[in-house]
Enzyme design. Structure first.
Site, PDB file in Angstrom:
ATOM      1  CE1 TYR A 133      12.903  50.449   5.088  1.00  0.00           C
ATOM      2  CE2 TYR A 133      13.476  49.189   7.049  1.00  0.00           C
ATOM      3  CZ  TYR A 133      13.746  50.210   6.154  1.00  0.00           C
ATOM      4  OH  TYR A 133      14.869  50.987   6.325  1.00  0.00           O
ATOM      5  CD  GLN A 197      14.481  58.100   4.629  1.00  0.00           C
ATOM      6  OE1 GLN A 197      14.182  58.321   5.795  1.00  0.00           O
ATOM      7  NE2 GLN A 197      15.727  57.874   4.249  1.00  0.00           N
ATOM      8  CG  ASN A 225      16.117  52.688  12.268  1.00  0.00           C
ATOM      9  OD1 ASN A 225      14.981  53.112  12.091  1.00  0.00           O
ATOM     10  ND2 ASN A 225      17.168  53.175  11.615  1.00  0.00           N
ATOM     11  CB  THR A 248      16.449  40.806  17.813  1.00  0.00           C
ATOM     12  OG1 THR A 248      16.060  39.440  17.663  1.00  0.00           O
ATOM     13  CG2 THR A 248      17.947  40.907  18.041  1.00  0.00           C
ATOM     14  CD  GLN A 270      18.528  36.664  18.675  1.00  0.00           C
ATOM     15  OE1 GLN A 270      18.898  35.597  18.194  1.00  0.00           O
ATOM     16  NE2 GLN A 270      17.614  37.409  18.097  1.00  0.00           N
ATOM     17  CG  HIS A 273      20.460  40.327  15.352  1.00  0.00           C
ATOM     18  ND1 HIS A 273      20.164  40.389  14.018  1.00  0.00           N
ATOM     19  CD2 HIS A 273      20.164  39.059  15.748  1.00  0.00           C
ATOM     20  CE1 HIS A 273      19.708  39.216  13.609  1.00  0.00           C
ATOM     21  NE2 HIS A 273      19.696  38.395  14.631  1.00  0.00           N
ATOM     22  CD  GLU A 339      12.645  38.688  17.937  1.00  0.00           C
ATOM     23  OE1 GLU A 339      12.590  38.942  16.717  1.00  0.00           O
ATOM     24  OE2 GLU A 339      13.549  39.151  18.676  1.00  0.00           O
ATOM     25  CG  HIS A 340      14.221  34.500  18.523  1.00  0.00           C
ATOM     26  ND1 HIS A 340      14.626  35.826  18.523  1.00  0.00           N
ATOM     27  CD2 HIS A 340      13.909  34.198  17.247  1.00  0.00           C
ATOM     28  CE1 HIS A 340      14.560  36.297  17.292  1.00  0.00           C
ATOM     29  NE2 HIS A 340      14.124  35.339  16.495  1.00  0.00           N
ATOM     30  CG  ASP A 373      17.770  34.214  12.898  1.00  0.00           C
ATOM     31  OD1 ASP A 373      16.635  34.525  13.302  1.00  0.00           O
ATOM     32  OD2 ASP A 373      18.811  34.470  13.532  1.00  0.00           O
ATOM     33  CD  GLU A 427     -26.857  47.614  22.263  1.00  0.00           C
ATOM     34  OE1 GLU A 427     -26.780  48.226  21.174  1.00  0.00           O
ATOM     35  OE2 GLU A 427     -26.133  46.662  22.571  1.00  0.00           O
ATOM     36  CG  HIS A 432     -29.648  50.158  15.783  1.00  0.00           C
ATOM     37  ND1 HIS A 432     -29.421  51.514  15.887  1.00  0.00           N
ATOM     38  CD2 HIS A 432     -28.428  49.584  15.597  1.00  0.00           C
ATOM     39  CE1 HIS A 432     -28.123  51.746  15.774  1.00  0.00           C
ATOM     40  NE2 HIS A 432     -27.503  50.588  15.588  1.00  0.00           N
TER      41      HIS A 432
END
Length: 448
Positions: A133, A197, A225, A248, A270, A273, A339-340, A373, A427, A432
């Protein structure tokens, strides 16, 4: 433009626990649960009606309805031919560097002889089909095409489809730079569908408006998003996902040696974004903190997306954390798990080596997040919201499954049988044990 204020959190003279740090540090985020009631019926509609439903939702949310979901290959070729030569050269270099780094990530099969006649092999098998995506929205992200496609290709995924929202200004096609990047990478299947979708259609598949099959995928990767994230949550299990990506974020650990111009620029880059993006400075230098604030005001006024940046920097997810020293700063960074994470200190490499939780670490004044990036060779699809404490960024390994292949001879099984029987009894799962025992002992005739 008024001064851009960054909230300050003063931890000097304090020794907060890891739990207290997590609660005290600025952190944004989104409430995915809040949109699930809106996304669930959408996913159900796409499951039931396939492409028709996806196209209807695209028309509603994106303001355009393409004739078909799948983009004709001719459009990909046209987009590449029309691509700005400078952008093409930059993408080619980004692809070259990403392939170089990711090629070294491919795991090899291993075979272990546990005992004579008892062998376990771990095979690394690629996912058969993956949906990648690529979001639209505030910006165009051909770099995300590169970051998703390159590791999938090097994992030798069977087939790839890139999904990206249709654009009204481009007659219902995804942005031409996205199409060009796909063509440059040799991806010939692109779907003009975005948002929740897209996730639903990738998960369930269907029939395109021209009668062509839209084959469902086994895994979906790539950021999006809150609605994309909610759809991923709803479809997880039917398909694998890379992560539930949040807004981010960057954290910069800096001391008095850092250049406030660099630090301010990196915080702003940053924040560009999204208004929910997080930009956090951690420093033991109040002088640097003051200088960065002054520089931020100057640079925000000069940047193109100044309103968006100012909102992100003024939000509860951004701020400056004052610490006693770099050792305390490291406790903060490891608790935050950015994240960064940028390290702009003296002996930056040594400081970076002490970081245990981060999506990616950028060491020294000449390795800004912007480099990662686009053209460092590293991957920019990274864990957010503290998930770097337990998760990694996108890599070749994301698209591989480890499968254990067990081969035991009769003698090897007989040798270990008493242990299997003992554990099955412990067990309370006697069948088994019987599955092993009956291979060596004749069935009791009375039990026939």
């Amino acid at each position: 433009m008024p001064a851009t204020e960054l909230a300050r959190i003063d931890l000097r003279g304090r020794t907060p626990s890891a739990a207290e740090l997590r609660a005290a540090l600025p952190r944004g985020g989104v409430d995915v649960d809040s949109v699930l009631p809106h996304v669930r019926p959408l996913v159900s509609e796409v499951r039931e009606r396939g492409a028709e439903a996806a196209l209807e939702f695209g028309e509603k949310f994106d303001g355009v309805r393409p004739a078909t979901v799948r983009v004709r290959r001719e459009e990909l070729k046209k987009a590449l031919e029309a691509l700005d030569p400078a952008v093409r050269a930059a993408l080619e270099e980004s692809i070259r560097r990403a392939r170089k780094v990711h090629a070294d990530q491919r795991r090899t099969d291993t075979t272990t002889e546990v005992v004579p006649g008892g062998i376990v092999t771990e095979r690394w098998v690629p996912v058969e089909r993956v949906g990648l995506y690529v979001p639209g929205g505030n910006a165009v992200y051909p770099s995300s095409v590169v970051m998703n496609v390159v590791p999938a290709q090097l994992a030798e995924v069977g087939s790839l489809v890139v999904a990206s929202p249709p654009q009204k200004q481009f007659d219902g096609l995804p942005h031409p730079t996205i199409l060009a990047a796909a063509e440059l990478l040799g991806v010939d299947e692109v779907w003009a569908v975005g948002g929740a979708q897209a996730v639903a259609l990738l998960s369930y598949g269907g029939t395109d408006t021209d009668g062509a099959d839209l084959i469902p995928v086994d895994m979906i990767t790539g950021p999006g998003n809150i609605y994309v994230t909610a759809a991923k949550r709803l479809c997880q299990g039917l398909v694998g996902i890379d992560a539930e990506a949040g807004p981010t974020e960057v954290m910069i650990l800096a001391d008095d040696s850092a250049d406030p111009v660099h630090v301010a620029a990196d915080l702003i880059s940053q924040a560009e974004h999204d208004v929910l993006a997080a930009s956090v400075l951690v420093t033991d230098s109040e002088r640097l903190a003051d200088a960065v604030c002054e520089e931020v005001t100057v640079q925000v006024a000069a940047t193109k997306h100044s309103e968006r940046v100012a909102k992100a920097l003024a939000g509860p997810q951004s701020g400056i954390v004052l610490v006693d020293d770099i050792a305390q700063g490291l406790k903060v960074t490891n608790a935050y798990a950015a994240e960064h994470l940028e390290i702009q200190t003296l002996d930056a490499a040594k400081v970076a080596a002490r970081v245990s939780s981060a999506g990616a670490i950028f060491v020294g004044p000449w390795a800004p997040v912007s480099l990662g990036d686009y053209c460092a060779g590293s991957n920019h699809v990274l864990p957010t919201a503290g998930c770097a404490r337990h998760s990694s960024g996108l890599s070749v390994q994301t698209f591989l499954r480890g499968i254990h292949v067990i081969e035991y001879s009769e003698a090897a099984l007989q040798d270990v049988a008493p242990h299997v029987l003992a554990l099955s009894e412990a067990e309370d799962l006697p069948a088994h044990g019987a599955a092993v025992r009956l291979r060596f002992e004749p069935l009791n005739p009375e039990a026939k």
